[in-house]
Scaffold this motif. Sequence first.
Motif, PDB file in Angstrom:
ATOM      1  N   SER A  57      69.941  27.867 109.561  1.00  0.00           N
ATOM      2  CA  SER A  57      69.097  28.759 110.361  1.00  0.00           C
ATOM      3  C   SER A  57      68.917  30.120 109.695  1.00  0.00           C
ATOM      4  N   LEU A  58      69.866  30.490 108.834  1.00  0.00           N
ATOM      5  CA  LEU A  58      69.797  31.781 108.140  1.00  0.00           C
ATOM      6  C   LEU A  58      69.257  31.664 106.720  1.00  0.00           C
ATOM      7  N   TRP A  59      68.975  30.430 106.287  1.00  0.00           N
ATOM      8  CA  TRP A  59      68.653  30.189 104.871  1.00  0.00           C
ATOM      9  C   TRP A  59      67.499  31.066 104.383  1.00  0.00           C
ATOM     10  N   THR A  60      66.462  31.192 105.196  1.00  0.00           N
ATOM     11  CA  THR A  60      65.320  32.015 104.780  1.00  0.00           C
ATOM     12  C   THR A  60      65.206  33.290 105.614  1.00  0.00           C
ATOM     13  N   ALA A  61      66.287  33.623 106.308  1.00  0.00           N
ATOM     14  CA  ALA A  61      66.299  34.844 107.118  1.00  0.00           C
ATOM     15  C   ALA A  61      67.039  35.958 106.389  1.00  0.00           C
ATOM     16  N   PRO A  62      66.615  37.212 106.555  1.00  0.00           N
ATOM     17  CA  PRO A  62      67.309  38.331 105.906  1.00  0.00           C
ATOM     18  C   PRO A  62      68.737  38.478 106.424  1.00  0.00           C
ATOM     19  N   VAL A  63      69.695  38.541 105.515  1.00  0.00           N
ATOM     20  CA  VAL A  63      71.097  38.717 105.913  1.00  0.00           C
ATOM     21  C   VAL A  63      71.736  39.919 105.212  1.00  0.00           C
ATOM     22  N   TYR A  64      70.982  40.552 104.312  1.00  0.00           N
ATOM     23  CA  TYR A  64      71.559  41.657 103.531  1.00  0.00           C
ATOM     24  C   TYR A  64      70.468  42.686 103.267  1.00  0.00           C
ATOM     25  N   ASN A  65      70.730  43.911 103.669  1.00  0.00           N
ATOM     26  CA  ASN A  65      69.796  45.006 103.440  1.00  0.00           C
ATOM     27  C   ASN A  65      70.453  46.001 102.499  1.00  0.00           C
ATOM     28  N   LEU A  66      69.859  46.173 101.337  1.00  0.00           N
ATOM     29  CA  LEU A  66      70.402  47.074 100.324  1.00  0.00           C
ATOM     30  C   LEU A  66      69.347  48.099  99.959  1.00  0.00           C
ATOM     31  N   LEU A  67      69.548  49.318 100.421  1.00  0.00           N
ATOM     32  CA  LEU A  67      68.629  50.417 100.131  1.00  0.00           C
ATOM     33  C   LEU A  67      67.188  50.054 100.487  1.00  0.00           C
ATOM     34  N   GLY A  68      67.036  49.402 101.639  1.00  0.00           N
ATOM     35  CA  GLY A  68      65.696  49.042 102.093  1.00  0.00           C
ATOM     36  C   GLY A  68      65.188  47.697 101.606  1.00  0.00           C
ATOM     37  N   LEU A  69      65.897  47.103 100.655  1.00  0.00           N
ATOM     38  CA  LEU A  69      65.512  45.779 100.150  1.00  0.00           C
ATOM     39  C   LEU A  69      66.245  44.707 100.950  1.00  0.00           C
ATOM     40  N   GLU A  70      65.496  43.758 101.486  1.00  0.00           N
ATOM     41  CA  GLU A  70      66.102  42.698 102.284  1.00  0.00           C
ATOM     42  C   GLU A  70      66.231  41.419 101.457  1.00  0.00           C
ATOM     43  N   PHE A  71      67.370  40.734 101.630  1.00  0.00           N
ATOM     44  CA  PHE A  71      67.628  39.496 100.899  1.00  0.00           C
ATOM     45  C   PHE A  71      67.995  38.409 101.897  1.00  0.00           C
TER      46      PHE A  71
END
Length: 1021
Positions: A57-71
């Motif tokens: 369910s999280l595979w294509t969902a953002p789980v990490y925000n680094l300086l405005g960049l979402e991964f």
Amino acid sequence: MKNKGFVVALTIIITLLCIYYLSFTFVSRNVAKEATEYAKDSTGTVDFGRKQKYLDSLWTAPVYNLLGLEFTLKEVKQTELNFGLDLQGGMHVTLEVSPIEIIKTMAGNSTEPKFNEALKNAREAQRNSQDKFIDLFYAEYQKINPGVKLSSYFSNTANRGRIDYSSSDDEVLKVVGAEIDDAIDRTFTILRTRIDKFGVTQPNIQQLEGTNRIQVELPGVDNPERVRKLLQGVAKLEFFEVYEPNEFIEFYVQANDYLVEKEKAEKALEEGNNSKASELSAEPGDLEISDEPLTLDIDDDMDDDPALLEDDTSEPVSDGLGFDEDSSSDALALDSGTSAQDSLAQQEYSILLTGVDPNSGRLFFPGKDTAEINEIMRNPKIKAFFPPSLEFLWSVKPIGTSQAGEEIFELFPIRKGRNGNAPLEGDVITNANSDIAQDGRGYEINMQMNSRGAKVWKRLTAENIDRQIAIVLDNRVYSAPTVQNEIPGGRSAISGAFTLEESKDLANILKAGALPAPARIVEEAIVGSTLGDESIRQGITSILAGLVLVILFMVLYYNKGGLVADIALFINIFFILGILAQLNAALTLPGIAGIVLTIGMSIDANVLIFERIREELRAQKSLLNAIKLGYEKAFSSILDSNVTTFLTGVILYTFGSGPVKGFAVTLMIGIACSFFSAVFITRVIVEWMTRKNKEGGINFSTFISKNLLSDLNLNIIGKRKMAYIGSTILIIFGMSTIFLQNGLNLGVDFTGGRSFVVQFDEPVSVPDVRTNLSNSFDNASVEVKTYGSNNTIKITTGYLVDDESAEADEKVNASLMSGLDEYKDQNPKVLSSSKVGATIADDIKSTAQESVIFSLIVIFLYILIRFRKWQFGLGAIVALFHDVLVVLSMMSIMRLLGVAYEVDQVFIAAMLTIIGYSINDTVVVFDRVREYLQEHFKSNLAETLNLSINSTLNRTVMTSLTTLLVVLILFLFGGEALRGFSFALLIGILVGTYSSIFIATPIVVETSKKQLIADAKKAAK
């Protein structure tokens, strides 16, 4: 120090990059912990299916925000520091594509005895040869069938246009060889697709250069039998008709209504309304299903569906079958009237309806939903809503992305033929190739069918004009082109603006059924997650214990200088882990051993520098000047010793495979990082501390080390013959024990066979287990020994070693469990297993020998270039040969004493590391010899060489001691898997230190007395 600003800036940049890449590892671990907690029930048991669903369910969902960049989780997993199979469990497989089957097929499955005898002989010859199979076959063919042209076998309808009766043997061999290579590429493409479908996180699949083998690593798999079937199953290529949306949508809506009612019933039950639940729990019942097309009008009021594709991804995704197909023409225009369900837009949605595209009626779903859709479609009650001839199959890869950035897959409604078969299968295709499309837009695939296939294809295309035909391999849709017109003759083209890579892949897929190339598992290793967790614990223990010992030792011996070295050591380990993450490399158990070894070896450069500084201080130089001269004079030795060790790492990586490559990567990164941290970072820190507090800023001695080993005057050159005699006696005795024991204790890597690590609840009798298994394995060779704890054993057997079939694997496993049946009350559990076929074992053995020989040659050439005297190179090589023979002798002597360490690929890694370490020591001595011959020349050569050795003895002892400490920790706490490796290193470090002093330099004396004196006199003038 020059360029200090550059060093500081570079250190900051590398540190920030390491923090960036390692941060993904921490995020991934946190998500995994959250998934585990989510999947626990009231008893604390983890439901792995629920855990996987959470992660999906999280595979294509953002789980990490680094300086405005979402991964997304997918991006995080792709960037994190990977663990090898030996640390997290999983399966390693090497498959061999059988060239015999390819040659047989191209020869029309000839039954001619001499032809088949040549194939059989070539197979036997391949076990002891590195030559290509096609060359071995031709050599055997010429012996058995001289004068008979190969074209007499290969000139047939299947090879028409490529081989005819007049073709020369060279021409035939060229075509057959190209077909073998092509078959390997096709097999690789098929396996890659199957593995992607298998759902393993971070799988690794690669073709092994120059071989017909494919290597696969599947982390975390827990069903080896399923993997074997997945990898070895014959690829099934099929052509299916595709239902139009108006032919299946009513059944689809009925299935949706059932799911909606079921969800309502379940909700009512949860709320305690049993009567309402009973009323709502409708079943399909005796619903009559017809294959006749039905029409359903779709209202256009569905544009707000969040699962629908973006405008730019709703482009036609099916390819044109022909030359100028615009596949958007297959979109279905539906009326806006009412239907049996009134209107699709008015339905209450289950997950099924979220995937219906209102513009075409086709089905598109996010990748995260595919598992749930599969589960729904497997439900017999859902199946009852659809015609028996309808089956849903997914597209092999995403066809676009949604507005939310999720990968979207198409779900195709396939029409099966009679008895569930496809109307046409891949065995009718005789050839397929990629070519530039006639309209110049990308590439197209041209395919040719045999006469039977051409007849069926003509009828199939005639019946499906303006409809899709799906090309399906292993139940995945690779392409679904729309037919433009009837295609006679069996020749057709699939167009669709393919890229070159896509067109080649699809051509390979189409050819898969025409020329079967079975893949046999010739090497296999399975590591259970329990053993992986234990390996992690042991590895971390080794690293921490080694770190603590080295840190304490350096501070006790070098005072504040030692503290600086410790800081550099921490920076070094941090850089190693960060760079491994940047390179997307995997940290393996041998890789941890590489880090542990690097901890010891990285101290070497600091020891060299600090000993030089202490020498200058004893010569009454100022502290700042002593530091400057210490770094400058030590640089040459540090560079040479690091380069030679790095070269052995390159050779290990080039010739090694699997865990050996992991060790080599870690070793090379460790050497590069330790060189930078020891030579540059420590100098910045040392000079800063000195300038800050002037003469009292830093010191390099304690009361323990101040004058230790500083005034030695040992007559090593004069006693060299005693060293020769002692080494000769040990080597002769060791080699004799090898002969008496019929060789070394070779692992399955070199002999072929299978090994199993089995754990019991309580200790078992090793001799009794050996007897039982010997009977179970038909008296084949079997070795049983304790493996680590006394309730764990390792079983190695050559039973059915020459049989690499899946049936042989099953038979061996059954025999193993039969032999352990007496201990079933002790719950025997296979923690790991490995299999190496006889053919690949010979290749591994040859590669190991080549790697050792090649490393010696490379080191000789490097020493020759650096010191410009062949005598130095000879002395180094003799010392290295001495080290190798002594280590082999000690392995055999230990076996004679009842402690049998296996000689396997990891042992070869240890041998090459010993070679690198030994030459490291030797180069330092040689460097001082060269310096003293030029700057401190004395008339007596022996005295000069003694002075050189004595002046470096302090450094030699300190480096050897620190490295021995960490290797001893590795030996004690690193686990059974690395016991033989660490034992070899222990012996190697001791003997490498000894040989650099008592063998290498004395050999230079024996071969160059007059020349060295003459050259030194010239240099002194």
